[in-house]
Motif scaffolding. Sequence first.
Motif, PDB file in Angstrom:
ATOM      1  N   THR A 103       2.971  14.186  18.046  1.00  0.00           N
ATOM      2  CA  THR A 103       2.718  12.681  17.419  1.00  0.00           C
ATOM      3  C   THR A 103       3.761  11.577  17.826  1.00  0.00           C
ATOM      4  O   THR A 103       3.287  10.590  18.232  1.00  0.00           O
ATOM      5  N   ASN A 104       5.002  12.105  17.680  1.00  0.00           N
ATOM      6  CA  ASN A 104       5.929  10.918  17.788  1.00  0.00           C
ATOM      7  C   ASN A 104       5.998  10.537  19.577  1.00  0.00           C
ATOM      8  O   ASN A 104       6.059   9.318  19.853  1.00  0.00           O
ATOM      9  N   TYR A 105       5.992  11.588  20.197  1.00  0.00           N
ATOM     10  CA  TYR A 105       5.918  11.419  21.828  1.00  0.00           C
ATOM     11  C   TYR A 105       4.460  10.653  22.037  1.00  0.00           C
ATOM     12  O   TYR A 105       4.519   9.865  23.023  1.00  0.00           O
ATOM     13  N   GLN A 106       3.375  10.942  21.666  1.00  0.00           N
ATOM     14  CA  GLN A 106       2.313  10.342  21.481  1.00  0.00           C
ATOM     15  C   GLN A 106       2.444   8.681  21.326  1.00  0.00           C
ATOM     16  O   GLN A 106       1.850   7.724  22.156  1.00  0.00           O
ATOM     17  N   ARG A 107       3.132   8.400  20.180  1.00  0.00           N
ATOM     18  CA  ARG A 107       3.003   7.030  19.862  1.00  0.00           C
ATOM     19  C   ARG A 107       4.050   6.338  20.729  1.00  0.00           C
ATOM     20  O   ARG A 107       3.997   5.137  20.951  1.00  0.00           O
ATOM     21  N   PHE A 108       5.185   6.965  21.338  1.00  0.00           N
ATOM     22  CA  PHE A 108       6.131   6.563  22.161  1.00  0.00           C
ATOM     23  C   PHE A 108       5.219   6.186  23.323  1.00  0.00           C
ATOM     24  O   PHE A 108       5.357   4.975  24.036  1.00  0.00           O
ATOM     25  N   THR A 109       4.527   7.107  23.933  1.00  0.00           N
ATOM     26  CA  THR A 109       3.729   6.726  25.127  1.00  0.00           C
ATOM     27  C   THR A 109       2.783   5.400  24.940  1.00  0.00           C
ATOM     28  O   THR A 109       2.704   4.708  25.779  1.00  0.00           O
ATOM     29  N   ILE A 110       2.083   5.364  23.771  1.00  0.00           N
ATOM     30  CA  ILE A 110       1.206   4.180  23.461  1.00  0.00           C
ATOM     31  C   ILE A 110       2.187   3.003  23.654  1.00  0.00           C
ATOM     32  O   ILE A 110       1.590   1.838  24.288  1.00  0.00           O
ATOM     33  N   ASP A 111       3.301   3.092  22.995  1.00  0.00           N
ATOM     34  CA  ASP A 111       4.117   1.728  22.708  1.00  0.00           C
ATOM     35  C   ASP A 111       4.615   1.343  24.097  1.00  0.00           C
ATOM     36  O   ASP A 111       4.696   0.211  24.422  1.00  0.00           O
ATOM     37  N   LYS A 112       5.107   2.390  24.868  1.00  0.00           N
ATOM     38  CA  LYS A 112       5.530   2.258  26.051  1.00  0.00           C
ATOM     39  C   LYS A 112       4.299   1.433  27.139  1.00  0.00           C
ATOM     40  O   LYS A 112       4.502   0.408  27.817  1.00  0.00           O
ATOM     41  N   HIS A 113       3.357   1.857  26.992  1.00  0.00           N
ATOM     42  CA  HIS A 113       1.894   1.195  27.567  1.00  0.00           C
ATOM     43  C   HIS A 113       1.890  -0.082  27.419  1.00  0.00           C
ATOM     44  O   HIS A 113       1.307  -0.845  28.196  1.00  0.00           O
ATOM     45  N   LEU A 114       2.069  -0.270  25.973  1.00  0.00           N
ATOM     46  CA  LEU A 114       1.783  -1.702  25.416  1.00  0.00           C
ATOM     47  C   LEU A 114       3.025  -2.762  25.466  1.00  0.00           C
ATOM     48  O   LEU A 114       3.030  -3.931  24.964  1.00  0.00           O
ATOM     49  N   LYS A 115       3.973  -1.945  26.185  1.00  0.00           N
ATOM     50  CA  LYS A 115       5.226  -2.855  26.524  1.00  0.00           C
ATOM     51  C   LYS A 115       5.956  -3.070  25.137  1.00  0.00           C
ATOM     52  O   LYS A 115       6.735  -4.213  24.981  1.00  0.00           O
ATOM     53  N   ARG A 116       5.789  -2.260  24.044  1.00  0.00           N
ATOM     54  CA  ARG A 116       6.347  -2.488  22.974  1.00  0.00           C
ATOM     55  C   ARG A 116       7.736  -1.658  22.904  1.00  0.00           C
ATOM     56  O   ARG A 116       7.744  -0.489  22.198  1.00  0.00           O
ATOM     57  N   TYR A 117       8.532  -1.886  23.568  1.00  0.00           N
ATOM     58  CA  TYR A 117       9.982  -1.138  24.040  1.00  0.00           C
ATOM     59  C   TYR A 117      10.479  -0.575  23.008  1.00  0.00           C
ATOM     60  O   TYR A 117      11.190   0.259  22.580  1.00  0.00           O
ATOM     61  N   GLU A 118      10.902  -1.634  22.063  1.00  0.00           N
ATOM     62  CA  GLU A 118      11.573  -1.346  20.871  1.00  0.00           C
ATOM     63  C   GLU A 118      11.194  -0.338  19.766  1.00  0.00           C
ATOM     64  O   GLU A 118      11.793   0.670  19.326  1.00  0.00           O
ATOM     65  N   LYS A 119       9.744  -0.294  19.450  1.00  0.00           N
ATOM     66  CA  LYS A 119       9.104   0.599  18.852  1.00  0.00           C
ATOM     67  C   LYS A 119       9.267   1.865  19.697  1.00  0.00           C
ATOM     68  O   LYS A 119       9.134   2.997  18.851  1.00  0.00           O
ATOM     69  N   ALA A 120       8.839   1.921  20.830  1.00  0.00           N
ATOM     70  CA  ALA A 120       8.989   3.174  21.768  1.00  0.00           C
ATOM     71  C   ALA A 120      10.153   3.971  21.689  1.00  0.00           C
ATOM     72  O   ALA A 120       9.949   5.206  21.450  1.00  0.00           O
ATOM     73  N   ILE A 121      11.376   3.207  21.854  1.00  0.00           N
ATOM     74  CA  ILE A 121      12.376   4.212  21.563  1.00  0.00           C
ATOM     75  C   ILE A 121      12.837   4.859  20.134  1.00  0.00           C
ATOM     76  O   ILE A 121      13.280   5.665  19.757  1.00  0.00           O
ATOM     77  N   GLY A 122      12.165   3.833  19.184  1.00  0.00           N
ATOM     78  CA  GLY A 122      12.125   4.464  17.699  1.00  0.00           C
ATOM     79  C   GLY A 122      11.520   5.677  17.742  1.00  0.00           C
ATOM     80  O   GLY A 122      11.976   6.681  16.925  1.00  0.00           O
ATOM     81  N   HIS A 123      10.092   5.806  18.351  1.00  0.00           N
ATOM     82  CA  HIS A 123       9.480   6.992  18.270  1.00  0.00           C
ATOM     83  C   HIS A 123      10.091   8.288  18.944  1.00  0.00           C
ATOM     84  O   HIS A 123      10.251   9.318  18.588  1.00  0.00           O
ATOM     85  N   LEU A 124      10.732   7.898  20.232  1.00  0.00           N
ATOM     86  CA  LEU A 124      11.208   8.751  21.086  1.00  0.00           C
ATOM     87  C   LEU A 124      12.358   9.386  20.446  1.00  0.00           C
ATOM     88  O   LEU A 124      12.696  10.183  20.680  1.00  0.00           O
ATOM     89  N   SER A 125      13.131   8.464  19.712  1.00  0.00           N
ATOM     90  CA  SER A 125      14.353   8.991  19.035  1.00  0.00           C
ATOM     91  C   SER A 125      14.126  10.130  17.945  1.00  0.00           C
ATOM     92  O   SER A 125      15.134  10.998  17.762  1.00  0.00           O
ATOM     93  N   LYS A 126      12.804  10.300  17.421  1.00  0.00           N
ATOM     94  CA  LYS A 126      12.645  11.446  16.695  1.00  0.00           C
ATOM     95  C   LYS A 126      11.919  12.490  17.228  1.00  0.00           C
ATOM     96  O   LYS A 126      11.544  13.525  16.476  1.00  0.00           O
ATOM     97  N   CYS A 127      11.946  12.656  18.713  1.00  0.00           N
ATOM     98  CA  CYS A 127      11.189  13.537  19.420  1.00  0.00           C
ATOM     99  C   CYS A 127      12.068  14.974  19.595  1.00  0.00           C
ATOM    100  O   CYS A 127      11.804  16.031  19.942  1.00  0.00           O
ATOM    101  N   GLY A 128      13.433  14.707  19.342  1.00  0.00           N
ATOM    102  CA  GLY A 128      14.523  15.786  19.403  1.00  0.00           C
ATOM    103  C   GLY A 128      15.494  15.539  20.685  1.00  0.00           C
ATOM    104  O   GLY A 128      15.076  14.691  21.662  1.00  0.00           O
TER     105      GLY A 128
END
Length: 633
Positions: A229-254
């Motif tokens: 889930t978190n990596y999925q949301r990171f991928t979506i945010d990165k695709h949409l160029k919402r980088y601040e949200k993207a690193i927030g999701h990726l930081s929860k991936c481990g």
Amino acid sequence: MPQDTKLVLQMPRGNLEVVHHRALVLAQIRKWLDKQMFKEAFECMRKLRINLNLIHDHNPKVFLENVEDFIKQIDSVNYINLFFTELKEEDVTKTMYPPPVPSPVQPPGGPEGRKVDLVCEAMRAAMESINPHKYLLSILTSHVKKSTPELEVVLQKIHELQGSAPSDPDAVSAEEALKYLLLLVDVNELYDRSLGTYDFDLVLMVAEKSQKDPKEYLPFLNALKKMETNYQRFTIDKHLKRYEKAIGHLSKCGPEYFPECLNLIKDKNLYNEALKLYPPNSQQYKDISIAYGEHLMQEHRYEPGGLVFARCGAHEKALDAFLAAGSWQQALCVAAQLSLSQDQLAGLGRVLAGKLAEQRKHSEAATVLEQYAQDYEEAVLLLLDGAAWEEALRLVYKYNRLDIIETNIKPSVLEAQKNYMALLDSQTTTFSRHKKRLLVVRELKEQAQQRMHLDDGVAHGPESDLFSETSSVMSGSNVSGKYSHSNSRVSARSSKNRRKAERKKHSLKEGSPMEELALLEALGEVVQGAEKLKDEIRCILKVLFLFEFDEQGRELQKAFEDTLQLMERSLPEIWTLSHQQNSATPVLGPRSTANSIMASYQQQKTSAPVLDAELFVPPKINKRTQWKLSLLE
């Protein structure tokens, strides 16, 4: 026609014409709006192409208080949507339809805030209370029309419709709502917004109605569904160029995903945002801080970089950064945390002292040498270089090295006294020379102006017209030739040469156009330089008296006093108010000619440009500053 907007005209041949004159139309619309007859006003405005913003702008407070009446009277989703689409921030009563006679009492304005947002919020609340099913399309329009379109809210409402059967006969289906929304919003933006909700059912619903090719989106969506889930949301945010949200999701991936997160942080310069995502005592926090510090060092922002390094515990990197920045206190603090040996600390002290001495910070350099390198002798020499006589004496007595007084301090003080005497002599000579030349320049200018007036006064005989025409032709050809030549020269001049010419604008060369300004500037600098010397002179006078060099002290005190008195006496003579006003006043009047006016404007342009107006303000001499030593009088 009474109670209508029609005007019947009879043509000369007898035929009748009916027109709707704009002034009469607006008068009638204002009457309807005052009586809150919104339906009549709306239909007339729609038919005669009057901007619908007038319904709100005529009296914003009354409109917002009667929004429900407006909706009930209009009672048409299409009309309400038309009203929404015409809404804009402009007040049409001030631009398109100003009242013919301004009323003495201004109608009270609406609540504070953006007009479009206020109207959309008020109308949406009213429609949801009246019948949310009937007015669904208008409610969706109110979300889209806001200054920041609330597309996620709109998509969520449509998604909720998809799973439920319409219970109201006036209700709109999800399919109709989505088709309508695609008319208002670009399909690609809507698809991206739906993707940003992380709801794949919603994404598919939008994609299917948007006529996109399934090969464009199905492989991407299928790949996303297989992700955590978190990596999925990171991928979506990165695709949409919402980088601040993207690193927030990726930081929860481990921790295994941290290298990827760190690369994104570096690429997009998201250090401050990333530091909020990890606890300060974690290794990830330290790694991000080190990357941030290195980024600041690359941008030559050494002190902020050192602070970042010091906070995360990277003391060696912090020491290098503070050394580069010249922050000697911070460098020594970090050095203490590194537990350096005495020799290493002494070496660091010497490096810092060298940097400080280069920056003319002799007192700080001496402090470092004495306290960290235990080299008080070198510290005393640095203090003497910086004319810090009393601090040098303090160190001499602290370490009981009275021999240094005779070998170094006294010779240094006497040498400094000679230098100050030479400096004052030079300043006095320069000041007197510039002042004398300034008076000559002003006298020459006044003579030139008098000659110009005399020349203008003579030319009134029968041949004056001929002289005037001849001089005009001559001056015109000269001016055009001069300007065409200068323009070509200016256009060819590089930016570097332009800057160089700007620096040389005020030339002290005799006869130059800007000589008067250059002299004023030079005289002002001499006065300011003398003002800055007061503290230094007082310090050396005290030391001269202490060492019984009374003769030299009196000589220096007398010379400096004479210099200051010369400057004080000369200020009213140099910076005269009458000259300042004359230099800015062109020669105009009934007896002036075209040539005299042009010459006076040209002189005004060369003598006192607006940018140099501060040169006509006299520098201030602070008479309250106590610099004299009464013991030497």
